[in-house]
Design a protein around this motif. Structure first.
Motif, short mmCIF file in Angstrom:
data_model
loop_
_atom_site.label_atom_id
_atom_site.label_comp_id
_atom_site.label_asym_id
_atom_site.label_seq_id
_atom_site.Cartn_x
_atom_site.Cartn_y
_atom_site.Cartn_z
N ARG A 1 -12.25 6.00 0.43
CA ARG A 1 -12.47 7.61 0.44
C ARG A 1 -11.09 8.03 -0.67
NH1 ARG A 1 -15.96 10.92 -0.44
NH2 ARG A 1 -15.52 12.90 0.10
N LEU A 2 -9.95 7.52 -0.65
CA LEU A 2 -8.86 7.98 -1.28
C LEU A 2 -9.13 7.60 -2.92
CD1 LEU A 2 -5.67 7.00 0.58
CD2 LEU A 2 -6.73 9.48 0.52
N VAL A 3 -9.76 6.63 -3.13
CA VAL A 3 -9.97 6.05 -4.28
C VAL A 3 -11.07 7.01 -5.06
CG1 VAL A 3 -11.01 4.10 -5.90
CG2 VAL A 3 -9.38 3.75 -3.91
N TYR A 4 -11.93 7.16 -4.25
CA TYR A 4 -13.08 7.92 -4.72
C TYR A 4 -12.86 9.26 -5.01
CZ TYR A 4 -17.83 9.70 -5.33
OH TYR A 4 -18.99 10.49 -5.92
N ALA A 5 -11.87 9.93 -4.04
CA ALA A 5 -11.51 11.29 -4.40
C ALA A 5 -10.74 11.51 -5.48
CB ALA A 5 -10.76 11.75 -3.08
N ASP A 6 -9.84 10.59 -5.68
CA ASP A 6 -8.91 10.90 -6.96
C ASP A 6 -9.48 10.32 -8.19
OD1 ASP A 6 -7.84 8.24 -7.07
OD2 ASP A 6 -6.30 8.74 -5.50
N SER A 7 -10.34 9.27 -8.26
CA SER A 7 -10.43 8.65 -9.41
C SER A 7 -12.04 8.78 -9.78
CB SER A 7 -10.39 7.24 -9.15
OG SER A 7 -8.84 7.05 -9.05
N VAL A 8 -13.01 9.14 -8.98
CA VAL A 8 -14.15 9.53 -9.14
C VAL A 8 -14.73 10.56 -9.22
CG1 VAL A 8 -16.48 8.40 -8.67
CG2 VAL A 8 -14.88 6.83 -8.54
N VAL B 1 -5.46 0.61 -12.27
CA VAL B 1 -5.02 1.09 -11.03
C VAL B 1 -4.64 2.48 -11.08
CG1 VAL B 1 -3.21 1.12 -9.14
CG2 VAL B 1 -4.05 -1.08 -10.30
N GLY B 2 -4.27 3.03 -12.06
CA GLY B 2 -3.67 4.38 -12.30
C GLY B 2 -2.77 4.75 -11.83
N ASN B 3 -1.69 5.69 -12.03
CA ASN B 3 -0.69 6.04 -11.46
C ASN B 3 -0.33 6.91 -10.52
OD1 ASN B 3 0.47 4.08 -13.50
ND2 ASN B 3 1.69 5.58 -14.58
N GLY B 4 0.52 6.65 -9.46
CA GLY B 4 1.05 7.74 -8.47
C GLY B 4 -0.06 7.73 -7.48
N ARG B 5 -0.85 6.85 -7.23
CA ARG B 5 -2.13 7.03 -6.30
C ARG B 5 -1.58 6.61 -4.66
NH1 ARG B 5 -6.34 8.21 -10.00
NH2 ARG B 5 -5.20 8.32 -11.96
N GLU B 6 -2.06 7.38 -3.99
CA GLU B 6 -1.99 6.69 -2.33
C GLU B 6 -2.85 5.84 -2.10
OE1 GLU B 6 0.36 8.04 -0.29
OE2 GLU B 6 0.99 9.66 -1.78
N ARG B 7 -2.51 4.61 -1.97
CA ARG B 7 -2.99 3.39 -1.63
C ARG B 7 -2.37 2.74 -0.62
NH1 ARG B 7 -6.18 6.11 -4.14
NH2 ARG B 7 -6.82 5.50 -6.49
N PRO B 8 -2.46 3.13 0.66
CA PRO B 8 -1.48 2.66 1.82
C PRO B 8 -2.15 1.21 2.21
CG PRO B 8 -2.90 4.56 2.56
CD PRO B 8 -3.15 4.54 1.06
N GLU B 9 -3.30 1.04 2.04
CA GLU B 9 -3.82 -0.21 2.70
C GLU B 9 -3.58 -1.55 1.37
OE1 GLU B 9 -7.82 0.18 3.79
OE2 GLU B 9 -7.31 2.20 4.71
N SER B 10 -3.18 -0.99 0.19
CA SER B 10 -2.98 -2.06 -0.75
C SER B 10 -1.38 -1.83 -1.45
CB SER B 10 -3.76 -1.86 -1.93
OG SER B 10 -5.17 -1.99 -1.56
N PRO B 11 -0.42 -2.32 -0.63
CA PRO B 11 0.94 -2.22 -1.04
C PRO B 11 1.19 -2.45 -2.49
CG PRO B 11 0.84 -3.31 0.79
CD PRO B 11 -0.72 -3.26 0.47
N GLN B 12 0.36 -3.33 -3.30
CA GLN B 12 0.79 -3.82 -4.72
C GLN B 12 0.29 -2.52 -5.45
OE1 GLN B 12 -1.42 -5.01 -2.41
NE2 GLN B 12 -2.93 -6.28 -3.73
N PHE B 13 -0.61 -1.72 -4.99
CA PHE B 13 -1.15 -0.58 -5.87
C PHE B 13 -0.70 0.73 -5.35
CE2 PHE B 13 -5.17 -3.29 -6.42
CZ PHE B 13 -4.54 -4.25 -7.38
N HIS B 14 0.20 0.80 -4.26
CA HIS B 14 0.72 1.80 -3.73
C HIS B 14 1.67 2.47 -4.64
CE1 HIS B 14 1.04 5.08 -0.53
NE2 HIS B 14 2.25 4.58 -0.29
N HIS B 15 1.46 3.92 -5.00
CA HIS B 15 2.53 4.45 -5.99
C HIS B 15 2.72 3.61 -7.24
CE1 HIS B 15 3.87 7.18 -2.44
NE2 HIS B 15 2.77 7.45 -2.83
N TRP B 16 1.68 3.04 -7.78
CA TRP B 16 1.73 2.03 -9.12
C TRP B 16 2.25 2.92 -10.21
CZ3 TRP B 16 0.95 -3.37 -10.35
CH2 TRP B 16 0.86 -3.43 -11.51
N ARG B 17 3.18 2.29 -10.57
CA ARG B 17 3.55 2.90 -12.33
C ARG B 17 3.48 1.71 -13.24
NH1 ARG B 17 3.37 8.24 -12.42
NH2 ARG B 17 4.03 9.12 -10.39
N GLY B 18 2.46 2.05 -14.09
CA GLY B 18 2.17 1.22 -15.30
C GLY B 18 2.13 2.01 -16.59
N ASP B 19 2.01 1.28 -17.68
CA ASP B 19 1.74 1.95 -18.64
C ASP B 19 0.36 1.68 -19.44
OD1 ASP B 19 2.74 3.53 -21.06
OD2 ASP B 19 3.57 1.76 -21.92
#
Length: 306
Positions: A168-175, A82-100
């Protein structure tokens, strides 16, 4: 299995490392695989619970994990979470995720600079997030793996590159940052990584959804990404997950991948299965059944599903 675990096994000349960032109840099973009736889950309760289904809540149990292959002197990372600190407003479980996730790689003895190839089986939020990390400036994203070639399905790159909303957010910050760094390689159809590993298109879940096949020393495996989300889809291969963009194509791809796995004795390694994470599949009449489960530590022996 506990969260943030690392397990290892060897297939032929390839070391396979499983890095689990998170595992647990994810969402209602009836929503995640909507075509599978409750009776399928209930009939297999003893085998699905607790690794793949929680009968008390009706929630599907899933894992957020990546697979690392040491093959031909190189380190290949399959999917990046998922990556950390991402804006994922349509996916609450991944929104601002913080993992290791970086810590999991470190526990497996892998530094970001050690990774030679990153494989994105498809461009969904939970498969491309750690492609990048936060850079020095606010809102800046840079490749997490500075020496890696990133293999991105061309059809997904085209589709998500012009998508709107959260895609679009996913593509912009991760691809897109990987493209800007000159590290992205687009492919279509087949792409051979080395003598042991080859990528093949498996469309339906997304336009460019893909699988990675391993063949080494007489052993075979297929890393299927999101062609499968639950063992229930082995029993009912025409049942898609709710995330599949082209349902008819996804079901046809699933049947094709499972058929080859059964006929060629390929271990099936999905992206999100909990438990041991690796399954044997065989034909059962016109359909399929699960044989033994095999863990990334080489164990196995669970009974088959019905």
């Amino acid at each position: 299995m506990t969260n943030e675990s690392v397990q290892k096994t060897v297939l032929g000349d390839v070391e396979v490392i499983r890095v689990v960032e998170w595992q647990g109840p994810f969402g209602p099973a009836a929503d995640i695989v909507p075509g599978a009736g409750e009776e399928v889950w209930r009939e297999n309760e003893a085998l699905l619970a607790p690794d793949h289904w929680d009968p008390a809540s009706g929630l599907a149990v899933m894992a957020l994990q990546s697979w690392v292959l040491r093959s031909g002197g190189r380190t290949v990372l399959i999917d990046t979470g998922v990556g950390n600190g991402r804006e994922r407003p349509e996916s609450p479980q991944f929104h601002h995720w913080r993992g290791d996730f970086p810590g999991g790689l470190a526990r497996a003895g892998i530094r970001p600079e050690d990774v030679d190839v990153v494989v994105n089986t498809h461009v969904h939020a939970d498969h491309v997030g750690w492609n990048t990390r936060e850079g020095g400036a606010p809102g800046e994203w840079v490749p997490t793996f500075p020496n890696a070639q990133y293999l991105v399905p061309a059809a997904d790159d085209a589709h998500f590159g012009k998508a709107g909303g959260e895609d679009r957010l996913v593509y912009a910050d991760s691809v897109a940052p990987v493209h800007r760094a000159g590290q992205a390689v687009l492919w279509d159809g087949h792409h051979r990584i080395d003598e042991n590993l080859v990528l093949e298109s498996a469309p339906g879940h997304t336009p460019g959804s893909s699988v990675l096949r391993l063949a080494s020393g007489g052993e075979r495996a297929v890393f299927v990404g999101d062609v499968l989300h639950s063992p229930v889809q082995v029993l009912r291969p025409d049942c898609n997950s709710c995330f599949c963009l082209a349902p008819a194509e996804a079901a046809a791809t699933r049947r094709r991948v499972l058929g080859r796995a059964a006929d060629e004795r390929e271990l099936v390694v999905p992206a999100h299965f909990g438990g041991t994470g690796i399954a044997e599949v065989r034909r059962a009449g016109a359909g399929f059944a699960l044989g033994e489960w095999r863990g990334a530590d080489g164990d196995g022996g669970a009974p088959e599903l019905h």
